[in-house]
Enzyme design. Structure first.
Site, mmCIF file in Angstrom:
data_model
loop_
_atom_site.group_PDB
_atom_site.id
_atom_site.type_symbol
_atom_site.label_atom_id
_atom_site.label_comp_id
_atom_site.label_asym_id
_atom_site.label_seq_id
_atom_site.Cartn_x
_atom_site.Cartn_y
_atom_site.Cartn_z
ATOM 1 N N GLY A 14 0.808 -1.190 -0.119
ATOM 2 C CA GLY A 14 -0.137 0.083 -0.023
ATOM 3 C C GLY A 14 0.769 1.189 0.063
ATOM 4 O O GLY A 14 0.608 2.225 0.819
ATOM 5 N N ALA A 15 1.815 1.417 -0.861
ATOM 6 C CA ALA A 15 3.029 2.531 -0.817
ATOM 7 C C ALA A 15 2.561 3.509 -1.799
ATOM 8 O O ALA A 15 3.730 4.491 -1.739
ATOM 9 C CB ALA A 15 4.261 1.774 -1.156
ATOM 10 N N TYR A 159 -12.094 -2.401 12.381
ATOM 11 C CA TYR A 159 -10.843 -1.995 12.106
ATOM 12 C C TYR A 159 -9.816 -2.306 13.775
ATOM 13 O O TYR A 159 -8.836 -2.858 13.556
ATOM 14 C CB TYR A 159 -10.770 -0.832 11.958
HETATM 15 P P1 NAD Z 1 -4.360 5.585 3.030
HETATM 16 O O1 NAD Z 1 -5.503 5.004 2.862
HETATM 17 O O2 NAD Z 1 -3.520 6.793 2.707
HETATM 18 O O3 NAD Z 1 -3.217 4.345 2.552
HETATM 19 C C1 NAD Z 1 -3.497 3.088 2.677
HETATM 20 C C2 NAD Z 1 -2.876 2.302 1.605
HETATM 21 O O4 NAD Z 1 -3.287 0.989 1.583
HETATM 22 C C3 NAD Z 1 -3.422 2.822 0.070
HETATM 23 O O5 NAD Z 1 -2.270 3.304 -0.519
HETATM 24 C C4 NAD Z 1 -4.255 1.876 -0.139
HETATM 25 O O6 NAD Z 1 -4.466 1.702 -1.836
HETATM 26 C C5 NAD Z 1 -3.603 0.582 0.289
HETATM 27 N N1 NAD Z 1 -4.526 -0.540 0.281
HETATM 28 C C6 NAD Z 1 -5.843 -0.702 0.738
HETATM 29 N N2 NAD Z 1 -6.252 -1.901 0.577
HETATM 30 C C7 NAD Z 1 -5.453 -2.496 -0.047
HETATM 31 C C8 NAD Z 1 -5.443 -3.856 -0.709
HETATM 32 N N3 NAD Z 1 -6.386 -4.520 -0.455
HETATM 33 N N4 NAD Z 1 -4.235 -4.289 -1.236
HETATM 34 C C9 NAD Z 1 -3.147 -3.290 -1.406
HETATM 35 N N5 NAD Z 1 -3.199 -2.052 -1.014
HETATM 36 C C10 NAD Z 1 -4.148 -1.983 -0.499
HETATM 37 O O7 NAD Z 1 -4.017 5.506 4.740
HETATM 38 P P2 NAD Z 1 -2.497 5.776 5.593
HETATM 39 O O8 NAD Z 1 -2.984 6.593 6.851
HETATM 40 O O9 NAD Z 1 -1.532 5.982 4.753
HETATM 41 O O10 NAD Z 1 -2.651 3.996 6.276
HETATM 42 C C11 NAD Z 1 -1.580 3.244 6.046
HETATM 43 C C12 NAD Z 1 -1.612 2.358 7.388
HETATM 44 O O11 NAD Z 1 -1.568 3.274 8.431
HETATM 45 C C13 NAD Z 1 -2.956 1.451 7.504
HETATM 46 O O12 NAD Z 1 -2.721 0.148 7.826
HETATM 47 C C14 NAD Z 1 -3.750 2.077 8.414
HETATM 48 O O13 NAD Z 1 -4.614 1.278 9.148
HETATM 49 C C15 NAD Z 1 -2.403 2.435 9.456
HETATM 50 N N6 NAD Z 1 -2.859 3.764 10.360
HETATM 51 C C16 NAD Z 1 -3.273 4.936 9.807
HETATM 52 C C17 NAD Z 1 -3.613 5.973 10.855
HETATM 53 C C18 NAD Z 1 -4.020 7.376 10.326
HETATM 54 O O14 NAD Z 1 -4.600 8.068 11.313
HETATM 55 N N7 NAD Z 1 -4.020 7.657 9.097
HETATM 56 C C19 NAD Z 1 -3.672 5.629 12.392
HETATM 57 C C20 NAD Z 1 -3.242 4.462 12.654
HETATM 58 C C21 NAD Z 1 -2.822 3.579 11.670
#
Ligand code: NAD
Length: 250
Positions: A14-15, A159
């Site tokens: 998911g990069a 989640y």
């Molecule tokens: P984001 O939605 O910007 O990024 C998530 C990424 O995962 C996206 O690039 C998306 O395309 C990819 N993805 C989703 N489903 C997928 C799949 N089935 N196959 C391949 N790729 C997939 O959100 P983010 O905030 O960058 O999240 C990244 C990580 O950080 C996640 O695991 C999220 O749970 C975790 N997180 C985020 C927060 C926050 O506040 N943003 C807080 C705690 C944890």
């Protein structure tokens, strides 16, 4: 922190955007070759790889795979391994969160959340972790959430449960892959990314920032800095840990 990861190969799920994108950038800046996994954003992922190669003189490759799908994960592993002789670093970052009241939630939403947030981590770590163990070197970092520890919200009940289960996977894999492979998780709090764009309105952000000891919402850099530390030599004695990066939330 200056870090030299030259010659190491990293896979980040998911990069194409958000936290994962920032981790890929910082890995490349440190000299690592990077595999940018994406699900739908082919153009953005390929552009990121092009930019990283130009800027940091490393090898970068974008590979499509839905990490919740077994065939896709198998293809991701085989494409990664045929392009890079070994994978040294795995960052399980991809994740989804559907924010809604409990009464509106469906079984489908629950299944999709677990499939995405857990299955890919399990399958990728099982396969690549075994190879790392054979090579007697590896660093695995899972992106969990502070919702898995002490910030539970019924509107993200699936989640939160998936991230708690991810912490459990982290500890079990740390045991299984010891002593050569470090497996840790980072647990971010509120981070300003697209994941929160509908929830974290300016008003909510201001209110939430007041609950955070550092008085601000986090950035993808805040998380990537910790992930990079957990990949560095300096963190060699840390494994099986879930480390919060939330600015201090209780
Ligand atoms: P984001 O939605 O910007 O990024 C998530 C990424 O995962 C996206 O690039 C998306 O395309 C990819 N993805 C989703 N489903 C997928 C799949 N089935 N196959 C391949 N790729 C997939 O959100 P983010 O905030 O960058 O999240 C990244 C990580 O950080 C996640 O695991 C999220 O749970 C975790 N997180 C985020 C927060 C926050 O506040 N943003 C807080 C705690 C944890």
């Amino acid at each position: 922190m200056e870090m030299n990861l030259k010659g190491l190969n990293a896979l980040v799920t998911g990069a194409s955007r958000g936290i994962g994108r920032q981790i890929a950038i910082q890995l490349a800046r440190s000299g690592a070759n990077v595999i940018v996994n994406y699900n739908k954003s082919k153009k953005i992922a390929e552009q990121l790889c092009f930019d990283l190669q130009q800027k940091y003189n490393i090898k970068a490759l974008a590979i499509q795979a839905d990490i919740g799908n077994k065939n896709d994960v198998d293809r991701l592993v085989s494409t990664a391994c045929s392009n890079f002789n070994k994978i040294d670093i795995l960052v399980n970052n991809a994740g989804i969160c559907c924010d809604m009241e409990l009464c509106d939630r469906t079984v489908g939403c629950f299944e999709k959340t677990f499939q995405t947030n857990l299955f890919g981590v399990y399958q990728l770590t099982k396969i690549l972790g075994a190879k790392m163990k054979e090579n007697q070197f590896g660093k695995i970092v899972n992106v969990s959430s502070n919702n898995s520890i002490n910030g539970f919200y019924p509107t993200t009940i699936d989640y939160d449960a998936s991230k708690s289960a991810l912490n459990s996977l982290t500890k079990n894999f740390a045991i299984e892959l010891a002593p050569y492979v470090n497996v840790n998780a980072v647990a971010p709090g509120w981070i300003d990314t697209d994941m929160n764009k509908d929830v974290l309105t300016p008003d909510v952000a201001e209110l939430e920032a007041k609950r955070i000891l550092k008085n601000r919402i986090g950035t993808p850099e805040d998380v990537a800095n910790l992930v990079l530390f957990l990949i560095s030599k300096e963190s060699d004695y840390i494994t099986g840990q879930i480390i919060a990066v939330d600015g201090g939330m209780f």
